[in-house]
Design a protein around this motif. Sequence first.
Motif, PDB file in Angstrom:
ATOM      1  N   SER A 249      45.847  -4.307  48.153  1.00 25.75           N
ATOM      2  CA  SER A 249      44.847  -5.370  48.201  1.00 25.75           C
ATOM      3  C   SER A 249      45.099  -6.432  47.140  1.00 25.75           C
ATOM      4  N   ALA A 250      45.614  -6.017  45.975  1.00 27.29           N
ATOM      5  CA  ALA A 250      45.895  -6.982  44.912  1.00 27.29           C
ATOM      6  C   ALA A 250      46.992  -7.961  45.309  1.00 27.29           C
ATOM      7  N   ASN A 251      47.831  -7.597  46.252  1.00 16.29           N
ATOM      8  CA  ASN A 251      48.920  -8.484  46.683  1.00 16.29           C
ATOM      9  C   ASN A 251      48.437  -9.602  47.611  1.00 16.29           C
ATOM     10  N   TRP A 252      47.255  -9.475  48.174  1.00 12.96           N
ATOM     11  CA  TRP A 252      46.728 -10.523  49.059  1.00 12.96           C
ATOM     12  C   TRP A 252      45.550 -11.274  48.452  1.00 12.96           C
ATOM     13  N   GLU A 253      44.998 -10.773  47.366  1.00  9.48           N
ATOM     14  CA  GLU A 253      43.816 -11.384  46.769  1.00  9.48           C
ATOM     15  C   GLU A 253      44.187 -12.691  46.061  1.00  9.48           C
ATOM     16  N   MET A 254      43.305 -13.681  46.142  1.00 11.07           N
ATOM     17  CA  MET A 254      43.525 -14.977  45.496  1.00 11.07           C
ATOM     18  C   MET A 254      42.635 -15.183  44.267  1.00 11.07           C
ATOM     19  N   ASP A 255      41.598 -14.386  44.117  1.00 12.38           N
ATOM     20  CA  ASP A 255      40.704 -14.483  42.969  1.00 12.38           C
ATOM     21  C   ASP A 255      41.366 -13.801  41.773  1.00 12.38           C
ATOM     22  N   LEU A 256      41.519 -14.539  40.670  1.00 13.97           N
ATOM     23  CA  LEU A 256      42.240 -14.008  39.507  1.00 13.97           C
ATOM     24  C   LEU A 256      41.571 -12.765  38.938  1.00 13.97           C
ATOM     25  N   LYS A 257      40.244 -12.799  38.816  1.00 15.94           N
ATOM     26  CA  LYS A 257      39.544 -11.656  38.245  1.00 15.94           C
ATOM     27  C   LYS A 257      39.574 -10.449  39.170  1.00 15.94           C
ATOM     28  N   LYS A 258      39.525 -10.688  40.478  1.00 13.52           N
ATOM     29  CA  LYS A 258      39.565  -9.556  41.410  1.00 13.52           C
ATOM     30  C   LYS A 258      40.933  -8.885  41.422  1.00 13.52           C
ATOM     31  N   ILE A 259      41.998  -9.658  41.197  1.00 10.86           N
ATOM     32  CA  ILE A 259      43.327  -9.043  41.105  1.00 10.86           C
ATOM     33  C   ILE A 259      43.374  -8.089  39.914  1.00 10.86           C
ATOM     34  N   ILE A 260      42.836  -8.527  38.785  1.00 13.05           N
ATOM     35  CA  ILE A 260      42.834  -7.666  37.600  1.00 13.05           C
ATOM     36  C   ILE A 260      41.916  -6.460  37.824  1.00 13.05           C
ATOM     37  N   ALA A 261      40.801  -6.652  38.549  1.00  9.85           N
ATOM     38  CA  ALA A 261      39.906  -5.534  38.851  1.00  9.85           C
ATOM     39  C   ALA A 261      40.591  -4.516  39.757  1.00  9.85           C
ATOM     40  N   LEU A 262      41.303  -4.986  40.764  1.00  5.12           N
ATOM     41  CA  LEU A 262      42.028  -4.062  41.648  1.00  5.12           C
ATOM     42  C   LEU A 262      43.160  -3.366  40.908  1.00  5.12           C
ATOM     43  N   SER A 263      43.772  -4.066  39.957  1.00  8.73           N
ATOM     44  CA  SER A 263      44.763  -3.420  39.104  1.00  8.73           C
ATOM     45  C   SER A 263      44.124  -2.308  38.280  1.00  8.73           C
ATOM     46  N   THR A 264      42.931  -2.560  37.753  1.00  4.90           N
ATOM     47  CA  THR A 264      42.195  -1.519  37.032  1.00  4.90           C
ATOM     48  C   THR A 264      41.916  -0.325  37.926  1.00  4.90           C
ATOM     49  N   LEU A 265      41.535  -0.594  39.163  1.00  7.27           N
ATOM     50  CA  LEU A 265      41.268   0.479  40.126  1.00  7.27           C
ATOM     51  C   LEU A 265      42.509   1.335  40.342  1.00  7.27           C
ATOM     52  N   SER A 266      43.656   0.700  40.449  1.00  4.93           N
ATOM     53  CA  SER A 266      44.913   1.427  40.637  1.00  4.93           C
ATOM     54  C   SER A 266      45.258   2.266  39.405  1.00  4.93           C
ATOM     55  N   GLN A 267      45.046   1.719  38.211  1.00  3.11           N
ATOM     56  CA  GLN A 267      45.377   2.459  36.988  1.00  3.11           C
ATOM     57  C   GLN A 267      44.406   3.610  36.750  1.00  3.11           C
ATOM     58  N   ILE A 268      43.128   3.434  37.102  1.00  8.90           N
ATOM     59  CA  ILE A 268      42.170   4.538  37.002  1.00  8.90           C
ATOM     60  C   ILE A 268      42.587   5.673  37.942  1.00  8.90           C
ATOM     61  N   ALA A 269      43.063   5.306  39.145  1.00  8.19           N
ATOM     62  CA  ALA A 269      43.553   6.328  40.076  1.00  8.19           C
ATOM     63  C   ALA A 269      44.765   7.054  39.497  1.00  8.19           C
TER      64      ALA A 269
END
Length: 547
Positions: A249-269
Amino acid sequence: MAFQSMLMLMFSFAPLFMSFYMILFSTFISIELPLISIYSINIPLSILTDWTSMMFMFTVMFISSMILLFSMEYIPTLEHKKFSFMLLSFVMSMSFLILSDNIIFILLGWDGLGITSFILVVYYQNASSSASGKITIFSNRMGDILILLSIAMLMSLNNWNFSMNENYNKIVLLLLLLAACSKSAQFPFSAWLPAAMAAPTPISALVHSSTLVTAGVFLLIRILNNPHPQSMLIILIISSMTAIYASMSANWEMDLKKIIALSTLSQIAMMMFAISIGSINLAFFHLIIHAMFKSMMFLCAGNIIHSSSYQDMRNMGTIIDKSPIIFSSLALSSMSLMGIPFMSGFFSKDPIVETILHSKTFSMITFLMILSVGMTSTYSIRMIMMSLKFLLKSKPDINIYPSNFMEFPIITMSMFSIFGGSIMMWTFIPEQLLIIPPKFKLSIILTLLTGMFLGKMLSFSSKNFIMMGQTSISLWFNHFITVIPFIKLSKIMNMFSINDKNWQEMYGPNYCYYYSSKISSIPDKILSQFLFIIIIMTIYPILFILS
């Protein structure tokens, strides 16, 4: 706010020194105070201070002090007092959660995190923030309910301490596991974390990168220090699913903060995956290092958004020549996130990948996790190229200017992104530096380089990838799964009332007025009946005599 920031920064080094002392001499402090004792039920107030809780406490206090300093420029001056009070109440709730040693006491901090995070998410008080706050508090409330159920089921043991978790039955472990997933936004509770980006960026830097979302991981670190095979298998499946769709999802997102949030989600996993394969120290190590560089990345994004007035990367202006400090800091945090050798992220991510390769559980699940590690490079390169590229865009309202209050916290935290991982690795777990042959180490670096080249070559906005993009942006339809049941339930609830506020009128002022009127009329009725009886008793003898 500057005084509060400096005070918290000074106090943050006390738990750091305590953590070094405790790991050096292998000691811990456990305090248990009797709180409630009814017959055979004893509910104590349990506090545990070991090197884990002290290191986490230092991380929370240090990041909070930097964010308070950053907020002096980001938040308007008239709102400083309100904002600092809300932020400090969140830090206090997090401290309760970190220091607690039983499930009942952890509920105090757990519930406090949910309430304060809701208040912080709805800070801007618009429709978007309101919707985001609702999905945030409802998802966190699920975790509160599951912890309450686990407390009720542990009533037969009469012991709620985490140190006795080998006596927990499978249902209690499953409930606590799902509660941790709800707080850490794992499947199927992932929809609230990208939605919570409606909060101010300093809030996202503290709450949604280093404290609130890691509370579930910290709970699992406490309860899974003994082997529980079924629970670990469930975490293995959930974390691998969450990591792959968050990275996609982070590869298609255009919102800067949402990309970092999805990155956080991946690292928490990834942290939860490390717990599921038994590497609890590595999971906690990655939790601390990730909190440092991810909060720094959020602060860099906040500075860019504050200057350009947009969160969409397609509308952002060039900041490389205007603010080279922010550009360099964002590049450093991205390199640490990707796990570039000898950055902080390398020392925490690399041992986890090595443990995955070294373990006997290599399967499709572990392949998905390694694939998500490669995709980290993909969306990081894409984010840097889109938000910082050399292109003057036709937006007249871009106002980039340097600010000491915004740049000083970022510069301070950038040192931890470079040196923090090596210092912690050599201090806490030196035996994890080399556990596999060099050719496997080179395969990890090759995975990162492949992800970097893949992110450069693939055009994620092309028609070939548009269907996959629509699926991944919804987090594998997680948004719809979260929203649709509540829409159906709301129609059922409307059957019981004419409109939304009818129950407030029925059980509020109208209810109070009706029954207070009834109650106040009782003395009058009693008095009138008493007078009627007296009159009858007086008139009856007279009538009898006259007759």
